[in-house]
Design a protein around this motif. Sequence first.
Motif, PDB file in Angstrom:
ATOM      1  N   PHE A 157       0.836  -1.211   0.000  1.00  0.00           N
ATOM      2  CA  PHE A 157       0.000   0.000   0.000  1.00  0.00           C
ATOM      3  C   PHE A 157       0.868   1.257   0.000  1.00  0.00           C
ATOM      4  CE2 PHE A 157      -3.587  -2.697   0.770  1.00  0.00           C
ATOM      5  CZ  PHE A 157      -4.700  -1.946   0.384  1.00  0.00           C
ATOM      6  N   ALA A 158       1.960   1.241   0.781  1.00  0.00           N
ATOM      7  CA  ALA A 158       2.837   2.421   0.839  1.00  0.00           C
ATOM      8  C   ALA A 158       3.532   2.655  -0.500  1.00  0.00           C
ATOM      9  CB  ALA A 158       3.874   2.230   1.939  1.00  0.00           C
ATOM     10  N   PHE A 159       4.034   1.586  -1.118  1.00  0.00           N
ATOM     11  CA  PHE A 159       4.720   1.701  -2.404  1.00  0.00           C
ATOM     12  C   PHE A 159       3.749   2.181  -3.484  1.00  0.00           C
ATOM     13  CE2 PHE A 159       6.191  -0.020  -6.464  1.00  0.00           C
ATOM     14  CZ  PHE A 159       7.518   0.366  -6.474  1.00  0.00           C
ATOM     15  N   SER A 160       2.542   1.641  -3.474  1.00  0.00           N
ATOM     16  CA  SER A 160       1.537   2.016  -4.478  1.00  0.00           C
ATOM     17  C   SER A 160       1.161   3.486  -4.338  1.00  0.00           C
ATOM     18  CB  SER A 160       0.296   1.131  -4.327  1.00  0.00           C
ATOM     19  OG  SER A 160       0.622  -0.235  -4.523  1.00  0.00           O
ATOM     20  N   ALA A 161       1.024   3.942  -3.092  1.00  0.00           N
ATOM     21  CA  ALA A 161       0.673   5.354  -2.875  1.00  0.00           C
ATOM     22  C   ALA A 161       1.809   6.274  -3.302  1.00  0.00           C
ATOM     23  CB  ALA A 161       0.343   5.571  -1.397  1.00  0.00           C
ATOM     24  N   ALA A 162       3.043   5.890  -2.983  1.00  0.00           N
ATOM     25  CA  ALA A 162       4.195   6.728  -3.326  1.00  0.00           C
ATOM     26  C   ALA A 162       4.381   6.850  -4.831  1.00  0.00           C
ATOM     27  CB  ALA A 162       5.457   6.159  -2.682  1.00  0.00           C
ATOM     28  N   HIS A 163       4.016   5.800  -5.566  1.00  0.00           N
ATOM     29  CA  HIS A 163       4.207   5.812  -7.019  1.00  0.00           C
ATOM     30  C   HIS A 163       2.893   6.003  -7.771  1.00  0.00           C
ATOM     31  CE1 HIS A 163       7.920   3.978  -5.565  1.00  0.00           C
ATOM     32  NE2 HIS A 163       8.465   4.343  -6.701  1.00  0.00           N
ATOM     33  N   GLN A 164       1.823   6.326  -7.017  1.00  0.00           N
ATOM     34  CA  GLN A 164       0.517   6.624  -7.607  1.00  0.00           C
ATOM     35  C   GLN A 164       0.056   5.519  -8.567  1.00  0.00           C
ATOM     36  OE1 GLN A 164       1.171  10.553  -9.323  1.00  0.00           O
ATOM     37  NE2 GLN A 164       0.736  11.556  -7.376  1.00  0.00           N
ATOM     38  N   LEU A 165       0.175   4.287  -8.095  1.00  0.00           N
ATOM     39  CA  LEU A 165      -0.243   3.155  -8.915  1.00  0.00           C
ATOM     40  C   LEU A 165      -1.776   3.044  -8.915  1.00  0.00           C
ATOM     41  CD1 LEU A 165       2.291   0.398  -7.798  1.00  0.00           C
ATOM     42  CD2 LEU A 165       2.482   2.008  -9.699  1.00  0.00           C
ATOM     43  N   PRO A 166      -2.356   2.633 -10.019  1.00  0.00           N
ATOM     44  CA  PRO A 166      -3.813   2.432 -10.065  1.00  0.00           C
ATOM     45  C   PRO A 166      -4.236   1.325  -9.092  1.00  0.00           C
ATOM     46  CG  PRO A 166      -2.854   2.416 -12.272  1.00  0.00           C
ATOM     47  CD  PRO A 166      -1.713   2.369 -11.314  1.00  0.00           C
ATOM     48  N   ASP A 167      -5.474   1.379  -8.635  1.00  0.00           N
ATOM     49  CA  ASP A 167      -5.973   0.376  -7.691  1.00  0.00           C
ATOM     50  C   ASP A 167      -5.852  -1.038  -8.247  1.00  0.00           C
ATOM     51  OD1 ASP A 167      -6.562   2.433  -6.004  1.00  0.00           O
ATOM     52  OD2 ASP A 167      -8.736   2.416  -6.381  1.00  0.00           O
ATOM     53  N   GLU A 168      -6.109  -1.181  -9.558  1.00  0.00           N
ATOM     54  CA  GLU A 168      -6.047  -2.513 -10.168  1.00  0.00           C
ATOM     55  C   GLU A 168      -4.635  -3.087 -10.105  1.00  0.00           C
ATOM     56  OE1 GLU A 168      -7.199   0.185 -11.554  1.00  0.00           O
ATOM     57  OE2 GLU A 168      -9.353  -0.141 -11.816  1.00  0.00           O
ATOM     58  N   MET A 218      -0.747  -6.786  -7.545  1.00  0.00           N
ATOM     59  CA  MET A 218       0.498  -7.004  -6.804  1.00  0.00           C
ATOM     60  C   MET A 218       0.209  -7.684  -5.468  1.00  0.00           C
ATOM     61  SD  MET A 218       3.252  -4.132  -5.563  1.00  0.00           S
ATOM     62  CE  MET A 218       3.096  -3.284  -7.143  1.00  0.00           C
ATOM     63  N   LEU A 219      -0.839  -7.236  -4.815  1.00  0.00           N
ATOM     64  CA  LEU A 219      -1.209  -7.793  -3.513  1.00  0.00           C
ATOM     65  C   LEU A 219      -1.594  -9.265  -3.647  1.00  0.00           C
ATOM     66  CD1 LEU A 219      -1.648  -6.988  -0.544  1.00  0.00           C
ATOM     67  CD2 LEU A 219      -4.025  -6.476  -1.127  1.00  0.00           C
ATOM     68  N   ASN A 220      -2.382  -9.596  -4.657  1.00  0.00           N
ATOM     69  CA  ASN A 220      -2.788 -10.988  -4.878  1.00  0.00           C
ATOM     70  C   ASN A 220      -1.584 -11.892  -5.110  1.00  0.00           C
ATOM     71  OD1 ASN A 220      -5.449 -10.177  -4.657  1.00  0.00           O
ATOM     72  ND2 ASN A 220      -5.819 -10.137  -6.863  1.00  0.00           N
ATOM     73  N   GLY A 221      -0.653 -11.418  -5.932  1.00  0.00           N
ATOM     74  CA  GLY A 221       0.528 -12.222  -6.233  1.00  0.00           C
ATOM     75  C   GLY A 221       1.412 -12.443  -5.020  1.00  0.00           C
ATOM     76  N   GLU A 222       1.611 -11.381  -4.232  1.00  0.00           N
ATOM     77  CA  GLU A 222       2.472 -11.502  -3.058  1.00  0.00           C
ATOM     78  C   GLU A 222       1.850 -12.374  -1.976  1.00  0.00           C
ATOM     79  OE1 GLU A 222       5.549 -10.659  -2.557  1.00  0.00           O
ATOM     80  OE2 GLU A 222       5.700  -9.867  -4.583  1.00  0.00           O
TER      81      GLU A 222
END
Length: 294
Positions: free
Chosen positions: A109-120, A125-129
């Motif tokens: 969640f922190a990495f996605s927010a910092a890089h403004q990744l889309p929710d999808e 990424m979350l599912n895979g990890e």
Amino acid sequence: VAAVDGAARLVGVAADGVSQEFETWHQKTLGELSQNLGNDAQRATFDILANKNRLMARSGLADFELGEKRRVQKAAFSATLQTERDLGALAPTEDLAIARKRSIVQNIFAFSAAHQLPDEQRQSMLNGELAGFHAARLKAMVDKNPIGAKTYYEANQGEILDVATRAQLEGVLKVGGLKVIAQSFADQVSMAGLPEMDALKAARAKFSGEEEEAVTHEIKVRFGEQTQARERTQRDASDAAWKAFSKRGRFGDIPAATLAALDGKALMSIRAHAQNLAQGQKAKTDPGTYYDLR
């Protein structure tokens, strides 16, 4: 050009700040070159051309610097996830494993927010990890605790969405289930005191297919280990018996426990040597025979 090329060869954290360093170098070099020009008109024309090149180079270096910074951050992020996965796989308690999983989720969640990744993208990424985390923990668990691994899979399969990963883990669990069946039956025949051939006959009568293969293999391994252990004990006993006997040539010097551990051939040989000595005959020592007995 040489300065730009040199900066572009920097990678990772070494590239941090190259655009600002280029700016400082450019201003210094521009000032030195301007002093050698003949008049203000030449210096003005030179400044215009030099600044155009500066802006182009600065823009390229800024993009390069940003790209390297993101690459370093992504590498650190991936390493963190791998570390958490490894710690979770080997965690001695479920509470510690859950803490490692929670850390993975927080990092994503922190990495996605910092890089403004889309929710999808974040969810993918979350599912895979999470699937990788559960797979690692289950595989680490299945050899020592197949039943616990099956329970863990059933409790967490809702977070293992990848079909291929599920199929792989179900195959691992199947092998673990066969291991439980094999070990249980081998324990039964061992407690019953059945010899190897009778144990194998009983296994083939009760099981078939993959279960029969797993059970008969386990029985053969068990009896093989028992045979190796027995032979090792007999060799050690033979060494101890000959050592005790050789001191004074007396059969009675050999401890009872050592005699009990000897195989029949070694016991007969020592008795024969003791009888020969008692009757005044010189004992014949044949190194080949001795090592055969061992």
